[in-house]
Design an enzyme around this catalytic site. Sequence first.
Site, mmCIF file in Angstrom:
data_model
loop_
_atom_site.group_PDB
_atom_site.id
_atom_site.type_symbol
_atom_site.label_atom_id
_atom_site.label_comp_id
_atom_site.label_asym_id
_atom_site.label_seq_id
_atom_site.Cartn_x
_atom_site.Cartn_y
_atom_site.Cartn_z
ATOM 1 N N ASN A 21 0.837 -1.200 0.000
ATOM 2 C CA ASN A 21 0.000 0.000 0.000
ATOM 3 C C ASN A 21 0.870 1.247 0.000
ATOM 4 O O ASN A 21 2.016 1.202 0.432
ATOM 5 C CB ASN A 21 -0.906 -0.004 1.241
ATOM 6 C CG ASN A 21 -2.053 -0.971 1.090
ATOM 7 O OD1 ASN A 21 -2.655 -1.069 0.030
ATOM 8 N ND2 ASN A 21 -2.370 -1.692 2.161
ATOM 9 N N CYS A 51 -5.484 -7.508 -3.343
ATOM 10 C CA CYS A 51 -5.945 -7.174 -1.994
ATOM 11 C C CYS A 51 -7.096 -8.109 -1.658
ATOM 12 O O CYS A 51 -7.949 -8.386 -2.506
ATOM 13 C CB CYS A 51 -6.412 -5.710 -1.944
ATOM 14 S SG CYS A 51 -7.133 -5.201 -0.371
ATOM 15 N N HIS A 52 -7.144 -8.594 -0.419
ATOM 16 C CA HIS A 52 -8.175 -9.572 -0.053
ATOM 17 C C HIS A 52 -9.447 -8.934 0.514
ATOM 18 O O HIS A 52 -10.314 -9.644 1.028
ATOM 19 C CB HIS A 52 -7.619 -10.601 0.934
ATOM 20 C CG HIS A 52 -7.029 -10.026 2.180
ATOM 21 N ND1 HIS A 52 -5.961 -10.587 2.822
ATOM 22 C CD2 HIS A 52 -7.349 -8.929 2.906
ATOM 23 C CE1 HIS A 52 -5.656 -9.879 3.900
ATOM 24 N NE2 HIS A 52 -6.498 -8.876 3.975
ATOM 25 N N HIS A 73 -9.840 -0.476 -1.614
ATOM 26 C CA HIS A 73 -10.279 -0.048 -0.284
ATOM 27 C C HIS A 73 -11.519 0.849 -0.332
ATOM 28 O O HIS A 73 -12.033 1.223 0.719
ATOM 29 C CB HIS A 73 -9.154 0.676 0.491
ATOM 30 C CG HIS A 73 -8.084 -0.242 0.969
ATOM 31 N ND1 HIS A 73 -7.002 0.200 1.696
ATOM 32 C CD2 HIS A 73 -7.928 -1.578 0.842
ATOM 33 C CE1 HIS A 73 -6.211 -0.822 1.990
ATOM 34 N NE2 HIS A 73 -6.760 -1.904 1.473
ATOM 35 N N ARG A 96 -19.658 7.218 18.296
ATOM 36 C CA ARG A 96 -20.841 6.511 17.767
ATOM 37 C C ARG A 96 -20.426 5.313 16.927
ATOM 38 O O ARG A 96 -21.046 4.232 17.011
ATOM 39 C CB ARG A 96 -21.678 7.473 16.917
ATOM 40 C CG ARG A 96 -22.898 6.810 16.243
ATOM 41 C CD ARG A 96 -23.756 7.821 15.513
ATOM 42 N NE ARG A 96 -23.180 8.246 14.239
ATOM 43 C CZ ARG A 96 -23.444 7.655 13.067
ATOM 44 N NH1 ARG A 96 -24.231 6.592 13.019
ATOM 45 N NH2 ARG A 96 -22.918 8.122 11.954
#
Length: 424
Positions: free
Chosen positions: A142, A164-165, A194, A261
């Site tokens: 990355n 990428c997994h 991503h 939150r």
Amino acid sequence: MFTIAFVGAGSVEFTRQLLRDVLSFPELAGCTISLHDIDSERLEVAGKLARLAGAANVRTSLERREALEGADVVVNMVAIGGHQATLKDFDVPESFGLRQTIGDTLGIGGIFRGLRTFPFLDGLAADILAVCPDAWLLNYTNPMAMNIQYLATVAPRLKVAGLCHSVHWTIHDLSALVGVPPEEVDFLSAGVNHQAWILRWQHEGRDLYPALDAAIAADPGLARRVRVDLYRRFGFYPTETSEHSSEYVPWYLKHESEVERLRLPIRDYATISAENVATYEKTRDALRAGDEPPPLTEDAVEYAPQVIHSLVTGQRRTIQVNVANDGLITNLPAGAAVEVPATLDRLGVHPHHVGALPRQLAALNRSFLNVVDLTVAAAVEGNPDHVRHAALCDPATAAALTVGQIDDLVSAMMAAHGDLLRGA
């Protein structure tokens, strides 16, 4: 004999995972494993692990070009600057009041991880084209989108696929949530690494999104996740974790109430990076004592062994890959790095044409890719002003800091990383 070169093999946990999966295929049992790292101690550990994993033919070299000779596939998993550079990616922005969770893909951390990786990619691309020009480069390092776009720009003859997994595990976990075996699911995912999206998700022709809606309605805790919040607002589920996803948009990390939150773990990757160092040290010490290394921490499913197996056997399969956008996603910029399905076979990696994403998804992806494009341009054009432009255009950074603070932060990051930005 088929040869696989691992560059950055000192990332021993990941090297072990890949070797385990590669050597699980009988057709790959006799392949040559060539390991390279610039750290002699880590390289020695990687060599021992490869032999313990059952690799019959292992070679190691501190010289990258020597390690690449004769390679059919090159797997890149370097982390330029290692743990100390990662800490700087967190510590310096934090001193300006900027929160990060992962810091390796976008944001100020992703920008500078990209900038210190590009000089390495220049050398790697030159070496591959010199000694194994027909090899496939499978990139895990990355920031994925920045690295793939950079390589496509400076070395267009190179055969590159970013792996990428995140999509695999998203489908796995969502299918478990709605009670459907993941291997029985049909899906289509596309976007950017991503920040891709599950565009279709079905079981025996039945749309599974209504079942996900029911699961979310039944469990209020699920709503306290960034991914679910994005899904409910944009209509499609994102393919990376909430920790990652929070950094690519302006709405969450700036606000203490949203951090609470959505239960966002600030500095999460700094902790993970430290744990990786500890795992390496335990593995090294166990091997020195003649003991078994610690067991692998997860049953990862990686794409590189599947690519390699298909190249060797011709078995057709479909995975997700990151490649330059050559008309694959029509409402994202040409040449940008996109994540799409691809067919594998003996001839290589064949990305699929997806077409246009839903408008709201393309809009988010374009914001993401603006930062990628400016960071790549800073390196390709030798224009440091574009580093500042990238930081100014980054959604989470722009939400948290004034323009003056962003300018000062970029200067501080340049000073902190020093020679790594010039490839030293």
